[in-house]
Design a protein around this motif. Sequence first.
Motif, mmCIF file in Angstrom:
data_model
loop_
_atom_site.group_PDB
_atom_site.id
_atom_site.type_symbol
_atom_site.label_atom_id
_atom_site.label_comp_id
_atom_site.label_asym_id
_atom_site.label_seq_id
_atom_site.Cartn_x
_atom_site.Cartn_y
_atom_site.Cartn_z
ATOM 1 N N ALA A 1 0.791 -0.879 0.074
ATOM 2 C CA ALA A 1 0.086 -0.034 0.183
ATOM 3 C C ALA A 1 0.742 1.018 0.070
ATOM 4 O O ALA A 1 1.718 1.317 0.755
ATOM 5 C CB ALA A 1 -0.833 0.353 0.914
ATOM 6 N N GLU B 1 0.001 5.346 -0.359
ATOM 7 C CA GLU B 1 -0.765 6.599 0.926
ATOM 8 C C GLU B 1 -1.929 5.897 1.384
ATOM 9 O O GLU B 1 -2.757 6.511 2.247
ATOM 10 C CB GLU B 1 -1.039 7.706 -0.191
ATOM 11 C CG GLU B 1 0.198 8.859 -0.300
ATOM 12 C CD GLU B 1 1.311 8.837 0.584
ATOM 13 O OE1 GLU B 1 0.739 8.932 1.774
ATOM 14 O OE2 GLU B 1 2.497 8.615 1.188
ATOM 15 N N LYS B 2 -2.888 5.259 0.722
ATOM 16 C CA LYS B 2 -4.159 4.874 1.208
ATOM 17 C C LYS B 2 -4.453 3.393 1.489
ATOM 18 O O LYS B 2 -3.586 2.196 0.240
ATOM 19 C CB LYS B 2 -5.437 4.476 0.039
ATOM 20 C CG LYS B 2 -6.511 4.765 -0.053
ATOM 21 C CD LYS B 2 -7.901 4.134 -1.142
ATOM 22 C CE LYS B 2 -8.348 5.779 -1.195
ATOM 23 N NZ LYS B 2 -8.594 5.867 -2.649
ATOM 24 N N ASN C 1 -6.707 -0.665 -1.254
ATOM 25 C CA ASN C 1 -4.847 0.173 -0.988
ATOM 26 C C ASN C 1 -5.602 0.983 -2.109
ATOM 27 O O ASN C 1 -6.542 1.337 -2.596
ATOM 28 C CB ASN C 1 -3.972 -0.451 -0.876
ATOM 29 C CG ASN C 1 -3.477 -1.839 -2.031
ATOM 30 O OD1 ASN C 1 -3.906 -1.038 -3.725
ATOM 31 N ND2 ASN C 1 -1.951 -2.097 -1.962
ATOM 32 N N ASP C 2 -4.160 1.745 -2.984
ATOM 33 C CA ASP C 2 -4.527 2.563 -3.779
ATOM 34 C C ASP C 2 -4.806 2.257 -5.297
ATOM 35 O O ASP C 2 -5.611 2.729 -5.978
ATOM 36 C CB ASP C 2 -2.875 3.659 -4.111
ATOM 37 C CG ASP C 2 -2.356 3.792 -2.471
ATOM 38 O OD1 ASP C 2 -2.058 5.302 -2.656
ATOM 39 O OD2 ASP C 2 -1.609 3.343 -2.165
ATOM 40 N N ASP C 3 -4.559 0.518 -5.461
ATOM 41 C CA ASP C 3 -3.846 0.050 -6.916
ATOM 42 C C ASP C 3 -5.363 -1.179 -6.254
ATOM 43 O O ASP C 3 -5.720 -1.478 -7.319
ATOM 44 C CB ASP C 3 -3.318 -0.329 -7.077
ATOM 45 C CG ASP C 3 -2.681 0.551 -7.222
ATOM 46 O OD1 ASP C 3 -2.938 1.971 -8.402
ATOM 47 O OD2 ASP C 3 -1.427 0.776 -6.824
ATOM 48 N N ASP D 1 -8.470 13.871 -5.696
ATOM 49 C CA ASP D 1 -7.432 13.457 -5.954
ATOM 50 C C ASP D 1 -6.490 13.366 -3.926
ATOM 51 O O ASP D 1 -7.215 14.568 -3.881
ATOM 52 C CB ASP D 1 -6.354 14.361 -6.946
ATOM 53 C CG ASP D 1 -4.786 13.258 -6.343
ATOM 54 O OD1 ASP D 1 -4.750 12.801 -5.709
ATOM 55 O OD2 ASP D 1 -4.153 13.679 -7.267
ATOM 56 N N ASN E 1 -4.018 12.707 -2.649
ATOM 57 C CA ASN E 1 -2.779 13.189 -2.160
ATOM 58 C C ASN E 1 -1.984 13.973 -3.002
ATOM 59 O O ASN E 1 -1.166 14.633 -3.051
ATOM 60 C CB ASN E 1 -2.380 12.028 -3.212
ATOM 61 C CG ASN E 1 -2.882 11.047 -2.807
ATOM 62 O OD1 ASN E 1 -2.358 10.418 -0.527
ATOM 63 N ND2 ASN E 1 -2.623 9.944 -3.582
ATOM 64 N N ASN F 1 -5.081 13.130 2.217
ATOM 65 C CA ASN F 1 -5.148 11.950 3.094
ATOM 66 C C ASN F 1 -4.378 11.987 4.149
ATOM 67 O O ASN F 1 -4.094 11.191 5.093
ATOM 68 C CB ASN F 1 -4.490 11.202 2.059
ATOM 69 C CG ASN F 1 -4.973 9.751 1.701
ATOM 70 O OD1 ASN F 1 -6.142 9.423 1.626
ATOM 71 N ND2 ASN F 1 -4.721 9.046 0.610
#
Length: 245
Positions: free
Chosen positions: A21, A23-24, A90-92, A206, A208, A228
């Motif tokens: 992960a 940032e998220k 997570n981010d992806d 966004d 971030n 975030n």
Amino acid sequence: MAKFINTRKAVSEIEDLIKNAGEKLILVSPYLKLSKDFKELLTYRNSKDKITTVIFGKQALNPDEMKFLQELRFVILKFNEDLHAKCYVNDDKMVITSLNLYAFSMANNKEMGVLIDKNDSVDKQLFEDAMKEVDYINQTSQRFDFGGPKIAHSNNPTENKTNNTKQTNNKSKKTGYCIRTGIEIPFNIDKPFSYDAFKKWNEFSDPNYPEKFCHFSGEPSNGETSANKPIMKKNWKKAHEIHGL
């Protein structure tokens, strides 16, 4: 495209999801009792000063679990008594599964689920649609008080109403700052924008995107803050002490 996963694969994918992960990281699980491996993963992430949001419900935390989570200053713990969904994102990547983040379930139960990859063009819309629901659950869950009173429920509706009013009044007294404009707003790291600033931010959403001010101190952040990470790193410890983050 989305992939089917069984119990063993789900555990493995969730471990990788936490480990990789950025940032998220949001973990949604009604029942929460972490295995040694998952504690190590969250401890490692915490050492990198990365925020993890854990949303749980249904069952009180045991003292050992509570002590462990209290010591991770970058873990945000939330409670939702109506929670039944299990989702890890997570981010992806996102895992939607019947599997709770519960050591016994991972070792003994027969579970199944799906793995969704945002970077796969076929999965992108599915990921975004599911993420909207995760965001809704996050926003409508309440910050968990390790002392317990925030999730205690009385059988007396009047008493509950009085307690809720007191909590609302206490929250309103905590001053924060819009991370985009610097104006004073109620302190809430889940809502670090003024109404107008949020509408502007929401055009692109966004999490971030670099912002201008620290939500805790109001000082210029020179791009260090974002939706975030609304609090500057140097202020996190003090914010944690004052606001019980």
